[in-house]
Every structure is written in C-alpha cells, then in structure tokens.
Write a protein that holds these residues in place. Structure first.
Motif, PDB file in Angstrom:
ATOM      1  N   ASP A  49      19.130 -22.048  -8.335  1.00 23.69           N
ATOM      2  CA  ASP A  49      20.267 -22.666  -7.645  1.00 23.69           C
ATOM      3  C   ASP A  49      21.580 -22.417  -8.389  1.00 23.69           C
ATOM      4  O   ASP A  49      21.598 -22.290  -9.612  1.00 23.69           O
ATOM      5  CB  ASP A  49      20.018 -24.169  -7.525  1.00 23.69           C
TER       6      ASP A  49
ATOM      7  N   SER B  90      29.204 -26.505   4.294  1.00 18.64           N
ATOM      8  CA  SER B  90      27.927 -25.891   3.911  1.00 18.64           C
ATOM      9  C   SER B  90      28.215 -24.562   3.202  1.00 18.64           C
ATOM     10  O   SER B  90      29.362 -24.261   2.863  1.00 18.64           O
ATOM     11  CB  SER B  90      27.049 -25.668   5.141  1.00 18.64           C
ATOM     12  N   PHE B  91      27.182 -23.752   2.998  1.00 21.27           N
ATOM     13  CA  PHE B  91      27.420 -22.419   2.437  1.00 21.27           C
ATOM     14  C   PHE B  91      26.888 -21.316   3.365  1.00 21.27           C
ATOM     15  O   PHE B  91      26.527 -20.232   2.912  1.00 21.27           O
ATOM     16  CB  PHE B  91      26.852 -22.276   1.018  1.00 21.27           C
TER      17      PHE B  91
ATOM     18  N   GLU C 206      24.532 -28.883   4.180  1.00 23.25           N
ATOM     19  CA  GLU C 206      23.597 -27.948   4.825  1.00 23.25           C
ATOM     20  C   GLU C 206      22.725 -28.680   5.847  1.00 23.25           C
ATOM     21  O   GLU C 206      22.528 -28.212   6.978  1.00 23.25           O
ATOM     22  CB  GLU C 206      22.714 -27.287   3.765  1.00 23.25           C
TER      23      GLU C 206
ATOM     24  N   CYS D 234      29.416 -23.170  -2.306  1.00 21.20           N
ATOM     25  CA  CYS D 234      29.382 -24.507  -1.713  1.00 21.20           C
ATOM     26  C   CYS D 234      30.747 -24.874  -1.142  1.00 21.20           C
ATOM     27  O   CYS D 234      31.778 -24.686  -1.798  1.00 21.20           O
ATOM     28  CB  CYS D 234      28.995 -25.528  -2.775  1.00 21.20           C
ATOM     29  N   GLY D 235      30.746 -25.381   0.087  1.00 16.97           N
ATOM     30  CA  GLY D 235      31.978 -25.841   0.707  1.00 16.97           C
ATOM     31  C   GLY D 235      32.730 -24.805   1.493  1.00 16.97           C
ATOM     32  O   GLY D 235      33.670 -25.137   2.230  1.00 16.97           O
TER      33      GLY D 235
ATOM     34  N   ASN E 188      18.475 -24.323  -0.694  1.00 14.57           N
ATOM     35  CA  ASN E 188      18.973 -24.873  -1.953  1.00 14.57           C
ATOM     36  C   ASN E 188      19.059 -26.391  -1.974  1.00 14.57           C
ATOM     37  O   ASN E 188      19.227 -27.037  -0.950  1.00 14.57           O
ATOM     38  CB  ASN E 188      20.351 -24.293  -2.252  1.00 14.57           C
TER      39      ASN E 188
ATOM     40  N   ASN F  15      28.949 -17.043  -3.957  1.00 16.15           N
ATOM     41  CA  ASN F  15      30.076 -17.391  -4.822  1.00 16.15           C
ATOM     42  C   ASN F  15      30.513 -16.120  -5.550  1.00 16.15           C
ATOM     43  O   ASN F  15      29.883 -15.689  -6.522  1.00 16.15           O
ATOM     44  CB  ASN F  15      29.656 -18.471  -5.819  1.00 16.15           C
TER      45      ASN F  15
ATOM     46  N   TRP G 115      21.396 -27.840  -4.359  1.00 17.09           N
ATOM     47  CA  TRP G 115      22.820 -28.077  -4.563  1.00 17.09           C
ATOM     48  C   TRP G 115      23.544 -27.873  -3.228  1.00 17.09           C
ATOM     49  O   TRP G 115      23.253 -26.931  -2.510  1.00 17.09           O
ATOM     50  CB  TRP G 115      23.357 -27.128  -5.628  1.00 17.09           C
ATOM     51  N   CYS G 116      24.474 -28.749  -2.894  1.00 15.88           N
ATOM     52  CA  CYS G 116      25.163 -28.758  -1.585  1.00 15.88           C
ATOM     53  C   CYS G 116      24.189 -29.068  -0.454  1.00 15.88           C
ATOM     54  O   CYS G 116      24.374 -28.627   0.686  1.00 15.88           O
ATOM     55  CB  CYS G 116      25.857 -27.440  -1.259  1.00 15.88           C
ATOM     56  N   GLN G 117      23.180 -29.832  -0.751  1.00 19.34           N
ATOM     57  CA  GLN G 117      22.108 -30.074   0.211  1.00 19.34           C
ATOM     58  C   GLN G 117      22.594 -30.785   1.473  1.00 19.34           C
ATOM     59  O   GLN G 117      22.264 -30.382   2.594  1.00 19.34           O
ATOM     60  CB  GLN G 117      21.006 -30.900  -0.457  1.00 19.34           C
TER      61      GLN G 117
ATOM     62  N   GLN H  53      25.501 -20.032  -4.700  1.00 26.83           N
ATOM     63  CA  GLN H  53      26.118 -20.144  -3.374  1.00 26.83           C
ATOM     64  C   GLN H  53      27.568 -20.646  -3.441  1.00 26.83           C
ATOM     65  O   GLN H  53      27.967 -21.306  -4.395  1.00 26.83           O
ATOM     66  CB  GLN H  53      25.281 -21.066  -2.476  1.00 26.83           C
TER      67      GLN H  53
END
Length: 458
Positions: free
Chosen positions: A74, A86-87, A131, A79-80, A124, A97, A126-128, A77
């Motif tokens: 993880d 989401s990604f 998503e 994120c945001g 993922n 990223n 992170w940033c769950q 990505q």
C-alpha cells in the motif's frame, strides 16, 4: 494457470518434489512490514538491488537463494485525485502517485533486468472509505486494475480485502486471461463485502481471512489465513496456529500452486513507530515454522540496512531450511503433537504492533500449548526423511522430547541433521533437549539406520 485444484487429480505432482517454480511456495520481499506507506520508486529499486546483490563478506545473494520477487504494498496510489476523493478516475482507471512513482514502467524494467519479478497491490486499505463510498455499488474496478497490471508488466498482485473489488473469483478469472502469467495472492478478499466483520476494527470493514471453504477450489497462488503479523513472538505463533485447518493429514488445502499464508515474515524487523521486535532466537523459531509448513517466504525487513541484513542473513539464507520449505513429498507439513498443558499470552496485531503500543483493541488473548512438535515429509534427495520442528512456546526454559515412534519411524536409532548447523544428531529412541523460552530445535530425520549417510546432506 492455476493448476490442479485438488491434489488427488494432479498427475503432474511427481514424487521427487520437482515442482515448477510457479507452483512452489512463493519467495521474495514486500514493502509493508518495514516501509509501511513510506514507499517510492527509488526505495523499491534500492530494495531490489539489495535482493540481487552479493552480501558483504561473501555468500549467495538472496535472489540466488530463491527470493525472486520485489513486492510493492500500500501507498503507491494517488489518494484523493480520483472520483469523490478515491484513487480511480471516472473510467475506473487506477491513479498512480507520480511524485512517488514518476516512471513506473522504467522501475519495472530495471527490476526485471536484475532477474527479479515485480509484485503490485490492489483493493487498498489506505484511502479505503472514499473507494468504498464511490465504487462499492459498482463492484469496484477489477477489470481496470488487471489492465494496469498488464500494462506495466507486473508479475504478481496482492489483492487486499479492504476495497470495493471484493470478488476474488473475478480477479482470478481476469488474471487467468491475461497475456502473461500473474501470480495472485488473496489477502482476505473472501466472500461478499460486509461493513462489519468479526476479525477487524470498525475502521477496516470487509477484511476476512480465508476459511477452508474459501479455498477448496483454489484460483489463487496463496491466501492469507490470519490477521496482520506484528513484530512480536506470540503474534507469529498465533498466526502459525491458524494454519492448522489447512494442513490436515489426508486432504491438506495448502498445496502446490495454492499455499496457505500466515503473512509476511517479521524476521529482523522492529516496529519503526514504537516498541515491538523479536529476538534472534525468536526469529529462528518464526522462520523455521514458516519453512516446515510450506508457507510463502516473503521477507519484510529493510534490505538496505546493512546491520539488519547481516543479522538476518544466517537465518533467511539457510539452504537446508529453504529446501525444506520448497520441496514437496505430498504434504505441506503438519502439527504432530502438542502439550496438554496450556497458558495464555497476548498476541499483537498489525505490523506497527499497536497492541504493545497501548491499543488494547489490537491485542488478542490466545491460549497456547507449552510446546509443539511439527513435521514435514521430504522427497528425493531425502527420500523418506522428515523435517521436524520442536518449539518451546512458553517464556521459561524447559526440557522437551519426542520419540522416533511419535514420527512413525520404525527403528530405534538414527543419525539426524541439525538444520541450522549441519551437525549430526544421534537419536536413540527419544530425542531430548533443554530449550530456552521461545527457542526451537529444527532437524532432518531419516527413516532408517540404513538411509544414505547423513554426511552426504551436510
């Protein structure tokens, strides 16, 4: 790609253990246990270079010993930057990223040039929540994620259980149709997504380790059976206990091409954000336990830290231990005996060991036997031999023993081999040894006194 969903139908499983590389327990390195979310293209390349390099002072590289893959976990990505934070973009394409990974194609090319494979990570944690809120009703973006793997030439993928792409059968079907082979790890992506599960805290819904019912038909190269391992002895031993339902004597569900997995190794790791680490004695028991149960051997320590690498190398580079893990004689290894006496211990969860750092919700109070005896049958070049692991799980020193009869060996004396030292161990009827707390004894034992001289195997 995913051959032989049940062992009894596998005509390609030969008695001498000559499994194709893709059907052996995977070996490699993955970023999570040491780098967490602090990853980048340069850091992953540095780990790959260390995996392929000859160690200072000589010896085989980890790559030469079979650790063939470098896994990104993880943190890759954007994120945001996708729809609703989401990604994934409005077409469902995953967003990289670019600050961390400015040229992923080149990174993969460089790692392949080193003779290594590249593993990726999807669904993922992170940033769950963005998503889930955006894509769960659509079933995630599995097809677009697999296209990403193909586009960048990935050799494997770890599919976590946190995100909206909660259909491991679809992942398997799409990956099987890919133009190149991609190894699939099912990291708790089992069943339909649920906002609350018995295994996880409320902020990580949907994450459910495999049960035997989830893996009968296979479809993935490995599958997680446990919560995340912490750098703590009883966390590792708890995850080992969770292997047992997949290692039954008659019909083991951990098998060539579809291996049960109690998580990334914590050998030589410290918790970088607080307390938590194992001792070298505990590292050896931990590594031996993964070897004797044919678990994937995925390193998790920082390979670029020379001091840590030097401390870990004698354990993770032991050729006999690796061979025990990789060979196949019809069974992945199993629990033979355990003490009737038990005790309670606290097992941590997660790589940053929140339990030992003051979060009681991350602590599991587990009942353990004081000792256990594990074994795994070995094929040619050790026909009829067994690998045997005797573990002292309790904190105190104890004299432990087992008999040759416990292992169904029909003679009264044998010349065994100590896996770590290569020294001969003469056993007459019963093996006995005083072991410190959390220590173990790892042996290779022949079936008869007439077996090929054990010196030939040292």
């Amino acid at each position: 790609m995913f051959l032989c969903s049940l062992l009894i139908f596998c005509g390609s499983l030969v008695a001498d253990g000559a499994l194709a590389p893709s059907r052996r327990p995977p070996m490699g390195w993955r970023s999570w246990n040491s780098l967490f979310l602090d990853i980048s293209q340069d850091k992953i390349l540095a780990q790959a270079q260390a995996l392929a390099a000859v160690p200072e002072g000589g010896g085989a590289s980890l790559k030469e010993l079979g650790y063939k893959s470098v896994g990104v976990d993880d943190g890759w990505q954007a994120c945001g930057e996708g729809v609703n934070g989401s990604f994934h973009d409005d077409k469902g394409v995953p967003l990289l990223n670019l600050t961390r990974f400015p040229d992923l194609q080149d990174m993969v090319k460089q790692i392949h040039t080193m003779g290594l494979e590249v593993g990726w990570y999807f669904n993922n944690c992170w940033c769950q929540l963005p998503e889930l809120y955006t894509w769960l009703s659509k079933g995630g973006n599995t097809a677009q994620d697999v296209d990403f793997l193909v586009k960048y030439g990935m050799d494997g993928v770890k599919v976590d259980g946190c995100g909206p792409s909660h259909n491991i059968t679809l992942w398997s079907e799409l990956i099987t149709k890919a133009p190149a082979e991609i190894e699939l790890e099912n990291c708790a992506d089992n069943g339909l997504f649920a906002w609350e599960t018995a295994y996880t805290p409320a902020d990580q819904p949907g994450w459910v380790p495999a049960t035997p019912a989830d893996v009968v038909h296979g479809g993935f190269n490995s599958y997680r059976v446990s919560v995340d391992i912490a750098p703590q002895f009883y966390s590792a031993m708890h995850n080992l206990q969770l292997m047992e339902p997949f290692l039954t004597l008659d019909h083991p569900l951990s098998r060539p091409g579809t291996w049960a997995y109690p998580d990334i190794l914590q050998v030589a790791n410290k918790n970088p954000v607080g307390v938590g680490e194992m001792t070298p004695v505990e590292w050896r028991t931990h590594f031996a336990a993964w070897c004797i149960t044919s678990s994937p051997l995925i390193l998790g320590f920082d390979l670029t830290n020379k001091e840590v690498y030097k401390a870990a190398y004698p354990i993770v580079a032991n050729r006999r231990a690796i061979e025990i893990n990789q060979l196949w004689a019809g069974h992945p290894g199993r629990l033979v005996q355990a003490s009737a006496t038990t005790f309670r211990a606290v097992a941590g969860k997660h790589a940053n060991d929140e339990c030992e750092n003051g979060d009681p919700s991350m602590c599991e109070h587990v009942v353990f036997p004081t000792w256990q005896l594990w074994s795994k049958p070995l094929p040619s070049p050790y026909p009829g031999w067994q690998a045997v692991l005797l573990i002292n799980l309790q904190d105190s020193r104890s004299n432990l023993s087992f008999s040759l009869a416990d292992l169904s060996i029909g003679v009264d004396q044998v010349e065994a081999i100590d896996v770590w030292s290569g020294e001969k161990v003469h056993i007459v009827d019963t093996f006995s040894k005083t072991l410190d707390g959390h220590a173990s004894c790892f042996l290779m034992i022949p079936p008869t006194t007439e077996a090929k001289n054990s010196a030939d195997y040292i």
